[in-house]
Scaffold this active site. Sequence first.
Site, PDB file in Angstrom:
ATOM      1  N   PRO A   9      25.916  -4.085  59.048  1.00  0.00           N
ATOM      2  CA  PRO A   9      26.500  -3.269  60.102  1.00  0.00           C
ATOM      3  C   PRO A   9      26.131  -1.790  60.048  1.00  0.00           C
ATOM      4  O   PRO A   9      26.141  -1.184  58.977  1.00  0.00           O
ATOM      5  CB  PRO A   9      28.014  -3.429  59.902  1.00  0.00           C
ATOM      6  CG  PRO A   9      28.207  -4.492  58.921  1.00  0.00           C
ATOM      7  CD  PRO A   9      26.896  -4.865  58.321  1.00  0.00           C
ATOM      8  N   ASN A  10      25.795  -1.289  61.224  1.00  0.00           N
ATOM      9  CA  ASN A  10      25.539   0.136  61.481  1.00  0.00           C
ATOM     10  C   ASN A  10      24.197   0.633  60.957  1.00  0.00           C
ATOM     11  O   ASN A  10      23.813   1.768  61.257  1.00  0.00           O
ATOM     12  CB  ASN A  10      26.680   1.015  60.927  1.00  0.00           C
ATOM     13  CG  ASN A  10      27.989   0.719  61.624  1.00  0.00           C
ATOM     14  OD1 ASN A  10      28.030   0.715  62.854  1.00  0.00           O
ATOM     15  ND2 ASN A  10      29.032   0.419  60.873  1.00  0.00           N
ATOM     16  N   ARG A  17      22.492   9.373  62.736  1.00  0.00           N
ATOM     17  CA  ARG A  17      23.694  10.069  62.255  1.00  0.00           C
ATOM     18  C   ARG A  17      23.676  10.145  60.743  1.00  0.00           C
ATOM     19  O   ARG A  17      22.961   9.381  60.095  1.00  0.00           O
ATOM     20  CB  ARG A  17      24.955   9.312  62.687  1.00  0.00           C
ATOM     21  CG  ARG A  17      25.295   9.611  64.119  1.00  0.00           C
ATOM     22  CD  ARG A  17      26.450   8.806  64.603  1.00  0.00           C
ATOM     23  NE  ARG A  17      26.155   8.405  65.986  1.00  0.00           N
ATOM     24  CZ  ARG A  17      26.630   7.345  66.586  1.00  0.00           C
ATOM     25  NH1 ARG A  17      27.440   6.535  65.944  1.00  0.00           N
ATOM     26  NH2 ARG A  17      26.318   7.072  67.823  1.00  0.00           N
ATOM     27  N   TYR A  22      22.024   9.137  54.679  1.00  0.00           N
ATOM     28  CA  TYR A  22      21.113   7.999  54.890  1.00  0.00           C
ATOM     29  C   TYR A  22      19.680   8.391  55.257  1.00  0.00           C
ATOM     30  O   TYR A  22      18.848   7.516  55.482  1.00  0.00           O
ATOM     31  CB  TYR A  22      21.690   7.058  55.962  1.00  0.00           C
ATOM     32  CG  TYR A  22      23.063   6.529  55.585  1.00  0.00           C
ATOM     33  CD1 TYR A  22      23.227   5.718  54.471  1.00  0.00           C
ATOM     34  CD2 TYR A  22      24.197   6.875  56.323  1.00  0.00           C
ATOM     35  CE1 TYR A  22      24.480   5.245  54.101  1.00  0.00           C
ATOM     36  CE2 TYR A  22      25.459   6.410  55.967  1.00  0.00           C
ATOM     37  CZ  TYR A  22      25.588   5.599  54.858  1.00  0.00           C
ATOM     38  OH  TYR A  22      26.828   5.132  54.499  1.00  0.00           O
ATOM     39  N   ASN A  73      20.656  -5.145  52.395  1.00  0.00           N
ATOM     40  CA  ASN A  73      21.683  -4.114  52.365  1.00  0.00           C
ATOM     41  C   ASN A  73      22.817  -4.628  53.250  1.00  0.00           C
ATOM     42  O   ASN A  73      22.717  -4.560  54.481  1.00  0.00           O
ATOM     43  CB  ASN A  73      21.135  -2.788  52.899  1.00  0.00           C
ATOM     44  CG  ASN A  73      22.168  -1.672  52.813  1.00  0.00           C
ATOM     45  OD1 ASN A  73      23.355  -1.926  52.618  1.00  0.00           O
ATOM     46  ND2 ASN A  73      21.723  -0.435  52.965  1.00  0.00           N
ATOM     47  N   ALA A  76      28.748  -2.208  54.890  1.00  0.00           N
ATOM     48  CA  ALA A  76      30.162  -2.235  54.470  1.00  0.00           C
ATOM     49  C   ALA A  76      30.603  -3.631  54.016  1.00  0.00           C
ATOM     50  O   ALA A  76      31.555  -3.749  53.226  1.00  0.00           O
ATOM     51  CB  ALA A  76      31.045  -1.737  55.605  1.00  0.00           C
ATOM     52  N   ASP A  86      29.268 -16.171  49.240  1.00  0.00           N
ATOM     53  CA  ASP A  86      29.146 -17.636  49.190  1.00  0.00           C
ATOM     54  C   ASP A  86      27.805 -18.103  49.755  1.00  0.00           C
ATOM     55  O   ASP A  86      27.208 -19.046  49.229  1.00  0.00           O
ATOM     56  CB  ASP A  86      30.297 -18.297  49.971  1.00  0.00           C
ATOM     57  CG  ASP A  86      31.634 -18.178  49.237  1.00  0.00           C
ATOM     58  OD1 ASP A  86      31.628 -17.865  48.028  1.00  0.00           O
ATOM     59  OD2 ASP A  86      32.685 -18.393  49.876  1.00  0.00           O
ATOM     60  N   GLU A  97      20.074  -6.670  46.092  1.00  0.00           N
ATOM     61  CA  GLU A  97      20.936  -5.864  46.962  1.00  0.00           C
ATOM     62  C   GLU A  97      20.485  -4.402  46.892  1.00  0.00           C
ATOM     63  O   GLU A  97      20.263  -3.880  45.796  1.00  0.00           O
ATOM     64  CB  GLU A  97      22.384  -6.002  46.479  1.00  0.00           C
ATOM     65  CG  GLU A  97      23.366  -5.225  47.326  1.00  0.00           C
ATOM     66  CD  GLU A  97      24.808  -5.614  46.977  1.00  0.00           C
ATOM     67  OE1 GLU A  97      25.151  -6.802  47.049  1.00  0.00           O
ATOM     68  OE2 GLU A  97      25.571  -4.694  46.614  1.00  0.00           O
ATOM     69  N   HIS A  99      21.261  -0.375  48.279  1.00  0.00           N
ATOM     70  CA  HIS A  99      22.076   0.628  48.975  1.00  0.00           C
ATOM     71  C   HIS A  99      21.308   1.931  49.008  1.00  0.00           C
ATOM     72  O   HIS A  99      20.774   2.375  47.978  1.00  0.00           O
ATOM     73  CB  HIS A  99      23.426   0.816  48.281  1.00  0.00           C
ATOM     74  CG  HIS A  99      24.223  -0.436  48.320  1.00  0.00           C
ATOM     75  ND1 HIS A  99      24.786  -0.895  49.480  1.00  0.00           N
ATOM     76  CD2 HIS A  99      24.464  -1.376  47.370  1.00  0.00           C
ATOM     77  CE1 HIS A  99      25.359  -2.056  49.238  1.00  0.00           C
ATOM     78  NE2 HIS A  99      25.171  -2.370  47.971  1.00  0.00           N
ATOM     79  N   ILE A 100      21.281   2.513  50.172  1.00  0.00           N
ATOM     80  CA  ILE A 100      20.534   3.760  50.353  1.00  0.00           C
ATOM     81  C   ILE A 100      21.205   4.885  49.559  1.00  0.00           C
ATOM     82  O   ILE A 100      20.554   5.659  48.874  1.00  0.00           O
ATOM     83  CB  ILE A 100      20.484   4.107  51.865  1.00  0.00           C
ATOM     84  CG1 ILE A 100      19.790   2.972  52.638  1.00  0.00           C
ATOM     85  CG2 ILE A 100      19.769   5.441  52.091  1.00  0.00           C
ATOM     86  CD1 ILE A 100      20.012   3.022  54.139  1.00  0.00           C
ATOM     87  N   SER A 101      22.515   4.938  49.674  1.00  0.00           N
ATOM     88  CA  SER A 101      23.260   5.986  48.962  1.00  0.00           C
ATOM     89  C   SER A 101      23.683   5.475  47.589  1.00  0.00           C
ATOM     90  O   SER A 101      23.650   4.264  47.325  1.00  0.00           O
ATOM     91  CB  SER A 101      24.510   6.370  49.778  1.00  0.00           C
ATOM     92  OG  SER A 101      25.379   5.250  49.888  1.00  0.00           O
ATOM     93  N   ARG A 106      30.417   7.861  45.648  1.00  0.00           N
ATOM     94  CA  ARG A 106      31.169   7.988  46.902  1.00  0.00           C
ATOM     95  C   ARG A 106      32.621   7.525  46.717  1.00  0.00           C
ATOM     96  O   ARG A 106      33.092   7.421  45.603  1.00  0.00           O
ATOM     97  CB  ARG A 106      30.415   7.211  47.992  1.00  0.00           C
ATOM     98  CG  ARG A 106      28.989   7.754  48.182  1.00  0.00           C
ATOM     99  CD  ARG A 106      28.264   7.056  49.289  1.00  0.00           C
ATOM    100  NE  ARG A 106      28.858   7.381  50.581  1.00  0.00           N
ATOM    101  CZ  ARG A 106      28.545   6.736  51.720  1.00  0.00           C
ATOM    102  NH1 ARG A 106      27.638   5.757  51.706  1.00  0.00           N
ATOM    103  NH2 ARG A 106      29.125   7.073  52.857  1.00  0.00           N
ATOM    104  N   ARG A 110      33.887   2.036  47.693  1.00  0.00           N
ATOM    105  CA  ARG A 110      32.464   1.663  47.763  1.00  0.00           C
ATOM    106  C   ARG A 110      31.891   1.314  46.386  1.00  0.00           C
ATOM    107  O   ARG A 110      30.758   0.865  46.270  1.00  0.00           O
ATOM    108  CB  ARG A 110      31.638   2.802  48.363  1.00  0.00           C
ATOM    109  CG  ARG A 110      31.981   3.093  49.810  1.00  0.00           C
ATOM    110  CD  ARG A 110      30.994   4.093  50.393  1.00  0.00           C
ATOM    111  NE  ARG A 110      31.556   4.771  51.545  1.00  0.00           N
ATOM    112  CZ  ARG A 110      31.513   4.316  52.793  1.00  0.00           C
ATOM    113  NH1 ARG A 110      30.905   3.181  53.065  1.00  0.00           N
ATOM    114  NH2 ARG A 110      32.060   4.998  53.781  1.00  0.00           N
TER     115      ARG A 110
END
Length: 149
Positions: A9-10, A17, A22, A73, A76, A86, A97, A99-101, A106, A110
């Site tokens: 998502p996003n 943004r 990001y 990624n 959320a 699962d 996996e 994650h950019i950040s 954070r 998270r």
Amino acid sequence: MKFLVINGPNLNLLGQREPGIYGSENYESLCAHLKEFAAAHDASVDCFQSNHEGAIVDAIQGANGVYDAIVMNPGAYTHYSVAILDALKAVSVPCIEVHISNIHQREEFRHKSVTAPACVGQICGLGLYGYEAALGYFLSRAKVTKESF
Ligand code: CA2
């Protein structure tokens, strides 16, 4: 090798943004870059992005027997999707996996990934380079395997 890169998502809003967190590269150029990187290593990348948990579960299930590895990624969903956990456990395709950040720098919510236990490993905080690093890891392992046979 055939890779499936899944973004949750996003992440379609990349570059539009929160560039401080990001970066300023957009989703399309990230995918173009990863495809180029894979092609330069005789591999291929298909990119999939969805804002819907079930669609991500479907993509993971559909990867079985089709892709050699997944780079994901989960956005959320990382922090609460047992359905994605699962699905990863149900397929035999290895996943890293990304994650950019740096999720550990954070908010506390998270820090925990419910999906990482079903992954080979997790990369976080390296910006968009993390996706390439994950592909590079799988590519280097494939070389090792080839050379040892
Ligand atoms: O650091 C990451 O890659 C995250 O997976 C990104 C998720 C966040 O919920 C995770 O905790 C860490 C959020 C993705 C939102 O992406 C945006 C991109 C550009 C603009 C707005 C949101």
